[in-house]
Design a protein around this motif. Structure first.
Motif, PDB file in Angstrom:
ATOM      1  N   ALA A 166       4.870  42.099 -15.280  1.00 40.31           N
ATOM      2  CA  ALA A 166       5.544  41.032 -15.083  1.00 40.31           C
ATOM      3  C   ALA A 166       5.828  40.580 -13.627  1.00 40.31           C
ATOM      4  O   ALA A 166       5.936  39.579 -13.186  1.00 40.31           O
ATOM      5  CB  ALA A 166       6.996  41.362 -15.778  1.00 40.31           C
ATOM      6  N   SER A 167       5.992  41.503 -12.812  1.00 37.55           N
ATOM      7  CA  SER A 167       6.260  41.544 -11.455  1.00 37.55           C
ATOM      8  C   SER A 167       4.908  40.965 -10.968  1.00 37.55           C
ATOM      9  O   SER A 167       5.002  40.124  -9.829  1.00 37.55           O
ATOM     10  CB  SER A 167       6.232  43.021 -10.695  1.00 37.55           C
ATOM     11  OG  SER A 167       6.492  42.937  -9.403  1.00 37.55           O
ATOM     12  N   SER A 168       3.713  41.366 -11.297  1.00 37.74           N
ATOM     13  CA  SER A 168       2.528  40.885 -10.726  1.00 37.74           C
ATOM     14  C   SER A 168       2.347  39.478 -11.160  1.00 37.74           C
ATOM     15  O   SER A 168       2.180  38.463 -10.274  1.00 37.74           O
ATOM     16  CB  SER A 168       1.337  41.534 -11.166  1.00 37.74           C
ATOM     17  OG  SER A 168       0.244  41.088 -10.741  1.00 37.74           O
ATOM     18  N   VAL A 169       2.756  38.858 -12.265  1.00 35.93           N
ATOM     19  CA  VAL A 169       2.797  37.587 -12.828  1.00 35.93           C
ATOM     20  C   VAL A 169       3.688  36.677 -11.980  1.00 35.93           C
ATOM     21  O   VAL A 169       3.520  35.585 -11.270  1.00 35.93           O
ATOM     22  CB  VAL A 169       3.009  37.332 -14.077  1.00 35.93           C
ATOM     23  CG1 VAL A 169       3.081  35.970 -14.299  1.00 35.93           C
ATOM     24  CG2 VAL A 169       1.855  37.758 -15.055  1.00 35.93           C
ATOM     25  N   LEU A 170       4.969  37.114 -11.443  1.00 31.70           N
ATOM     26  CA  LEU A 170       5.833  36.394 -10.809  1.00 31.70           C
ATOM     27  C   LEU A 170       5.347  36.240  -9.457  1.00 31.70           C
ATOM     28  O   LEU A 170       5.546  35.306  -8.690  1.00 31.70           O
ATOM     29  CB  LEU A 170       7.130  37.368 -10.790  1.00 31.70           C
ATOM     30  CG  LEU A 170       8.100  37.050 -11.848  1.00 31.70           C
ATOM     31  CD1 LEU A 170       9.138  38.137 -11.816  1.00 31.70           C
ATOM     32  CD2 LEU A 170       8.890  35.798 -11.916  1.00 31.70           C
TER      33      LEU A 170
END
Length: 636
Positions: free
Chosen positions: A116-120
């Protein structure tokens, strides 16, 4: 499949969103984009607010990342204690939920959070948000007056646009993700170790105080050097681009390699600033290493002493040592990131000073589009000195009738090009006003003003795009047939089909190189003439329009130029007086004032400045002794 899934997140932020800057009537007005904040913190906050949703998500993800790190190391301690209280046979049954929880956090929770952090960061923020900063910065620079670009390197300005997008984006994301994760980990570590033994928490509190002291007292030096380094990089970029752009002049005239010395001087400054910055970084790293050694030793000694006294379990020792070892690793990594934060902040400061500068030449708040009718031009008591306080144009008045063809004549520096630049409103008047069909050009939009005037200059620069794009630049909606017809009328059809660029594009698709360097001077001039022919504006300005053409080509397109001038108001500047002798009226300028006007025959009969200039040219470009004698005899 994964690509399609990730693409759904790439349009969350519009990379080109900006304030339109239009009035209530929907007309765009130059200089009326919302200004960017000139203070660095406000500049950063301005852009952070534009992506507050994704950035809040990144903040949450950063905090959870630090929390999971602390939970995993604490879980190791719990597992060590569990091993001490169970046998191999009963370990799973006795501590099933502990083992299952640790496995879930390690295998699923941590991976899901990192995804999720990488997508953001990578899909939502990095491409679109960074580019939005660059785009808005670019637009503000493009709002600047012509004089702004005359006083700086194009490459230096481009470098600042690139740097500010990357630096601002990195600064915000590093704080919300990396820095916040680190702070969360520290807070949880102090809490966990305090629960085991308050003395370990005290060591960490002292360590935090020392870390804050380093950030406040040692990092500002890095910030200042970072700002200086950013400026040095921009200077180097500007000088290198300037050398490449003017490579022909460098090859022809720079036998003493002075250009290398000029560029090297920029590199020397950059290396000096970089060395100062790296010395400061080494100083900080050394102090951090000593501080971390104190922290790890202090916590380790207290943990072992507690185990010896029976107040700390083996799992507690494992938890304490694991947390402080991880904290040591994170602190060194975080100090590197803080160094990056400081350098990025310095880069932003350097760029903000240029990007947020307010335009000096803007449309009036109530500006309306120019409505060209007949093309009448009136200069009323015009004064302009380029801010020098004297010279150039002083209280000049001139009326040009609709459809009249006027030639401007005079020695170099007499003010001919300045009059044209003022008509185009590339500069604001210092006194008087200029009217087109009764409309003060200071009260109309710059876009509509320049749309009504076609210009061919002596120094023709083309865009590094296709021949087609360059011809249609003033009329992008033009059909292919219109582009081809304009090229034919400008006598450019004889060379366009034979053009071929290094990528194999030919004819109208061929790219012309930076500033049109792949074309000869005459070819560039013919493309410029084709562009003006296609634009078909009611007012035409020819500033040495045929100066780069040989006599044969000039004669070939002269008929088309005459046809182009039909029904238009024309202002022509030429040092070759034969090219404008047939104009309806000639205006002779000297030191910013009109000293003579009339037809070619009338001015020759007056035997004044124009006659003197004519005799010099008709007798040859060199002012020979015989020409001087003839002029002296005529004066008698």
């Amino acid at each position: 499949m994964m690509d399609r899934f990730l693409q759904r997140f790439e349009n969350v932020l519009d990379p080109f969103e900006d304030d339109a800057g239009s009035g209530e009537d929907g007309v765009y007005r130059t200089g009326h984009l919302r200004p960017l904040p000139a203070e660095t913190n406000a500049f950063i906050w301005h852009f952070a607010l534009q992506a507050k949703g994704p950035l809040i998500g990144l903040l949450i993800a950063g905090g959870l990342t630090g929390g999971i790190e602390a939970v995993l190391f604490t879980g190791v301690g719990w597992l060590v204690d569990a091993l001490g209280h169970s046998t191999p046979e009963t370990l799973v049954s006795d501590h099933f939920w502990l083992i299952a929880g640790l496995l879930f956090v390690t295998l699923i929770g941590r991976a899901a959070l990192l995804f999720a952090s990488s997508v953001l960061e990578e899909q939502v923020i990095s491409p679109s948000f960074y580019n939005r900063i660059r785009w808005q910065s670019y637009r503000r620079l493009m709002e600047q007056a012509y004089s702004f670009f005359q006083n700086d390197f194009g490459g230096r300005l481009a470098q600042k646009v690139q740097q500010v997008g990357m630096a601002t984006g990195d600064f915000i994301t590093t704080i919300l993700q990396t820095f916040w994760s680190f702070v969360t980990f520290i807070f949880l570590t102090v809490t966990i170790l305090g629960a085991i033994d308050w003395r370990m928490a005290l060591v960490l509190v002292l360590w935090v105080a020392g870390y804050v002291w380093i950030v406040r007292n040692l990092l500002p030096k890095i910030r200042e050097y970072g700002r200086a380094s950013a400026d040095a990089r921009s200077i180097v970029s500007g000088r290198v681009v300037d050398s490449f752009t003017n490579i022909l002049s460098v090859k022809l005239f720079d036998s003493s390699r002075q250009e290398d010395a000029f560029v090297k001087d920029g590199f020397v400054y950059l290396v000096d600033m970089t060395r100062r910055s790296t010395r400061a970084i080494t100083e900080v790293r050394t102090v951090v290493a000593l501080l971390n050694g104190f922290m790890m030793s202090g916590v380790g000694v207290i943990a072992v002493m507690g185990w010896q006294a029976g107040s700390v379990t083996a799992g507690g020792v494992a938890t304490a040592l694991g947390l402080v070892l991880r904290l040591n690793q994170m602190s060194g990594w975080m100090m590197f990131n803080i160094n990056g934060l400081v350098r990025n902040y310095g880069t932003i400061q350097d760029a903000v000073a240029t990007i947020t500068r307010l335009p000096t030449l803007i449309d009036a708040p109530d500006a309306r589009p120019l409505v060209p009718a007949k093309g009448a031009i009136r200069y009323e008591d015009v004064t302009f000195h380029y801010g020098k306080g004297g010279g150039v144009i002083d209280h000049l008045s001139l009326d040009i009738r609709p459809g009249e063809k006027v030639g401007l004549v005079g020695r170099s520096g007499a003010g001919k090009t300045t009059l044209v630049n003022l008509l185009l409103r590339l500069y604001d008047l210092e006194g008087g006003r200029i009217l087109i069909d009764g409309q003060d050009i200071a009260g109309v939009t710059q876009h509509s003003l320049r749309a009504a005037i076609g210009v061919v200059t002596q120094d023709t620069s083309l865009l590094h795009r296709s021949i087609r794009d360059n011809i249609a630049f003033g009329k992008p909606e033009a059909e292919e047939d219109d582009v081809v017809l304009a090229a034919e009328r400008a006598n450019a059809e004889d060379f366009i089909p034979s053009l071929r660029d290094p990528k194999g594009r030919t004819g109208y698709d061929a790219h012309v190189g930076e500033r049109g360097i792949k074309l000869s001077g005459g070819q560039r001039q013919r493309i410029a003439i084709a562009r003006v022919l296609l634009k078909n504006a009611p007012i035409l300005v020819l500033d040495e329009a045929t100066s780069a053409l040989d006599s044969e080509v000039e004669a070939a397109i002269q008929e088309n130029l005459v046809r182009m001038m039909e029904g238009k108001t024309v202002i022509a500047i030429a040092h070759r007086l034969s090219t404008i002798a047939a104009m309806d009226r000639l205006i002779v300028l000297d030191k910013g004032a009109i000293v003579e006007e009339g037809s070619h025959e009338d001015l020759l009969a007056k035997n004044g400045l124009y006659a003197s200039l004519w005799r010099r040219q008709s007798g040859g470009f060199l002012f020979t002794e015989s020409a001087a004698e003839a002029e002296s005899a005529a004066a008698e």
